[in-house]
Structure formats: C-alpha cells, structure tokens
Scaffold this motif. Structure first.
Motif, mmCIF file in Angstrom:
data_model
loop_
_atom_site.group_PDB
_atom_site.id
_atom_site.type_symbol
_atom_site.label_atom_id
_atom_site.label_comp_id
_atom_site.label_asym_id
_atom_site.label_seq_id
_atom_site.Cartn_x
_atom_site.Cartn_y
_atom_site.Cartn_z
ATOM 1 N N ARG A 150 0.834 -1.195 0.000
ATOM 2 C CA ARG A 150 0.000 0.000 0.000
ATOM 3 C C ARG A 150 0.871 1.249 0.000
ATOM 4 O O ARG A 150 0.668 2.177 -0.776
ATOM 5 N N PHE A 151 1.856 1.266 0.867
ATOM 6 C CA PHE A 151 2.758 2.405 0.981
ATOM 7 C C PHE A 151 3.507 2.645 -0.339
ATOM 8 O O PHE A 151 3.614 3.781 -0.799
ATOM 9 N N ALA A 152 4.031 1.596 -0.945
ATOM 10 C CA ALA A 152 4.804 1.722 -2.190
ATOM 11 C C ALA A 152 3.961 2.330 -3.304
ATOM 12 O O ALA A 152 4.449 3.161 -4.076
ATOM 13 N N LYS A 153 2.695 1.926 -3.396
ATOM 14 C CA LYS A 153 1.812 2.511 -4.414
ATOM 15 C C LYS A 153 1.632 4.006 -4.178
ATOM 16 O O LYS A 153 1.760 4.806 -5.100
ATOM 17 N N GLU A 154 1.347 4.368 -2.946
ATOM 18 C CA GLU A 154 1.126 5.782 -2.630
ATOM 19 C C GLU A 154 2.406 6.583 -2.884
ATOM 20 O O GLU A 154 2.369 7.690 -3.437
ATOM 21 N N TRP A 155 3.547 6.039 -2.496
ATOM 22 C CA TRP A 155 4.843 6.702 -2.697
ATOM 23 C C TRP A 155 5.130 6.885 -4.187
ATOM 24 O O TRP A 155 5.526 7.961 -4.630
ATOM 25 N N THR A 156 4.908 5.831 -4.958
ATOM 26 C CA THR A 156 5.160 5.886 -6.402
ATOM 27 C C THR A 156 4.225 6.881 -7.079
ATOM 28 O O THR A 156 4.658 7.658 -7.938
ATOM 29 N N TYR A 157 2.951 6.884 -6.699
ATOM 30 C CA TYR A 157 2.010 7.857 -7.283
ATOM 31 C C TYR A 157 2.465 9.281 -6.983
ATOM 32 O O TYR A 157 2.384 10.162 -7.842
ATOM 33 N N CYS A 158 2.950 9.505 -5.788
ATOM 34 C CA CYS A 158 3.426 10.838 -5.420
ATOM 35 C C CYS A 158 4.644 11.212 -6.273
ATOM 36 O O CYS A 158 4.724 12.336 -6.780
ATOM 37 N N ARG A 159 5.550 10.282 -6.439
ATOM 38 C CA ARG A 159 6.725 10.558 -7.288
ATOM 39 C C ARG A 159 6.306 10.880 -8.713
ATOM 40 O O ARG A 159 6.861 11.765 -9.354
ATOM 41 N N MET A 160 5.318 10.155 -9.214
ATOM 42 C CA MET A 160 4.849 10.388 -10.576
ATOM 43 C C MET A 160 4.177 11.749 -10.703
ATOM 44 O O MET A 160 4.358 12.447 -11.698
ATOM 45 N N ARG A 161 3.394 12.142 -9.689
ATOM 46 C CA ARG A 161 2.756 13.464 -9.719
ATOM 47 C C ARG A 161 3.807 14.570 -9.764
ATOM 48 O O ARG A 161 3.651 15.551 -10.491
ATOM 49 N N TRP A 162 4.862 14.420 -8.978
ATOM 50 C CA TRP A 162 5.920 15.429 -8.947
ATOM 51 C C TRP A 162 6.915 15.250 -10.095
ATOM 52 O O TRP A 162 7.729 16.135 -10.343
ATOM 53 N N GLN A 163 6.870 14.106 -10.756
ATOM 54 C CA GLN A 163 7.788 13.781 -11.864
ATOM 55 C C GLN A 163 9.246 13.935 -11.428
ATOM 56 O O GLN A 163 10.021 14.684 -12.026
ATOM 57 N N VAL A 164 9.590 13.177 -10.369
ATOM 58 C CA VAL A 164 10.938 13.245 -9.818
ATOM 59 C C VAL A 164 11.570 11.851 -9.777
ATOM 60 O O VAL A 164 10.871 10.843 -9.753
ATOM 61 N N PRO A 165 12.900 11.806 -9.759
ATOM 62 C CA PRO A 165 13.606 10.526 -9.634
ATOM 63 C C PRO A 165 13.443 9.958 -8.228
ATOM 64 O O PRO A 165 12.843 10.604 -7.359
ATOM 65 N N PRO A 166 13.980 8.755 -7.970
ATOM 66 C CA PRO A 166 13.877 8.178 -6.619
ATOM 67 C C PRO A 166 14.331 9.163 -5.546
ATOM 68 O O PRO A 166 15.263 9.941 -5.736
#
Length: 161
Positions: free
Chosen positions: A66-82
């Motif tokens: 659950r956490f990984a999905k939310e984290w990845t979605y946030c990264r995608m919204r901001w369009q940032v690297p790890p």
C-alpha cells in the motif's frame, strides 16, 4: 510446592516438576513476515564522521504494498527521480536532481519543500514503524586491533544487532 499445569512440563516419574523438561511448543497459529527498508548515514571511511547510523522503516508485506503505491504515485505526480534526501537538498550531487532543479527554476526551493512535505505526510499517515541505530564510529576506530574489529570491518554492521 505450587502446581504447574500439565502442558508446561513433561511428567517424569519421581521427579520434582522444577527439573522436568518443558513440553514441545504448540503449533503456531500466526506467522508474520516483516520487511525493512534502511539507509545509512555517516560513512565510516570518512574519519571526520564521529558516528554512523542505520535508520529506516519496518512494516508487514501488505502495508509495504500500500505504501509503495502511494509513494510511487506521489513521485509520478511530482515527476521526480527516486527520493534520497542528500541530492534533494544538494541537487548538484546528482544530475537527475539537477535537472529537476533546472526545470523548476526560481520555484525550486518552494516546490522542493512542498514535495518533501507531501512525502513526509505519506510516511506519517502510514503504518510503518521507524527503526534505527547509531554507532559511535570514533570509539570503534580507537579499539585495539582484534578479531572482532577485523571481522566487523565497519561499525555500521553493529547496528544490525
């Protein structure tokens, strides 16, 4: 002498219960797998670092998913690297973060702080458990040569114990 339930001991003829062997454990009804993500700070090789640390988060498999999905979605919204705090705070250290800073232009600090805040809220609202250990690297360096010191190589490994 007080009575001990029969499941807590194996009855031995003529023996006092205090000296009998415990009975085998009952089958487990629940088994859990936990995952931990950790990162280190304060490299031992750098003699100016007095301490080295290993810190991170622990959770069960479902919470990590659950956490990984939310984290990845946030990264995608901001369009940032790890996400790694050092290059976020010092983008010149990594070209991919330097690109983000250049893209965000004069709003770099404002957007960076908002982004870090959003990731922080994801962590705060999760069911992750914070774990960590700090080891005195300066003291470790001062230890006399020994098998222990040679085998350990880096005090960071002591953080696992």
């Amino acid at each position: 002498m007080g009575q001990v339930p029969h499941r807590a001991r194996i009855p031995l003829e003529g023996c006092d219960w205090r000296y009998s062997l415990p009975s085998p454990a009952e089958p487990e009804e629940f088994v859990a797998a936990f995952y931990v993500y950790v990162d280190d700070s304060g490299k031992y090789e750098n003699i100016t670092n007095k301490y080295t640390a290993l810190c991170g988060y622990l959770a069960g498999a479902e919470e990590w998913q659950r956490f990984a999905k939310e984290w990845t979605y946030c990264r995608m919204r901001w369009q940032v690297p790890p996400i790694h705090m050092s290059p976020i705070m010092f983008p010149d250290r990594r070209p991919e973060w330097q690109d983000v800073r250049n893209k965000w232009g004069p709003q770099w600090e404002e957007r960076r702080d908002a982004m870090v805040g959003e990731f922080s809220r994801i962590i705060r609202n999760s069911h992750l458990v914070c774990v960590g250990a700090v080891v005195d690297a300066e003291h470790f360096r001062s230890l006399q040569e020994s098998d222990f010191k040679r085998e350990s190589k880096d005090p960071l490994y002591l953080a696992f114990h």
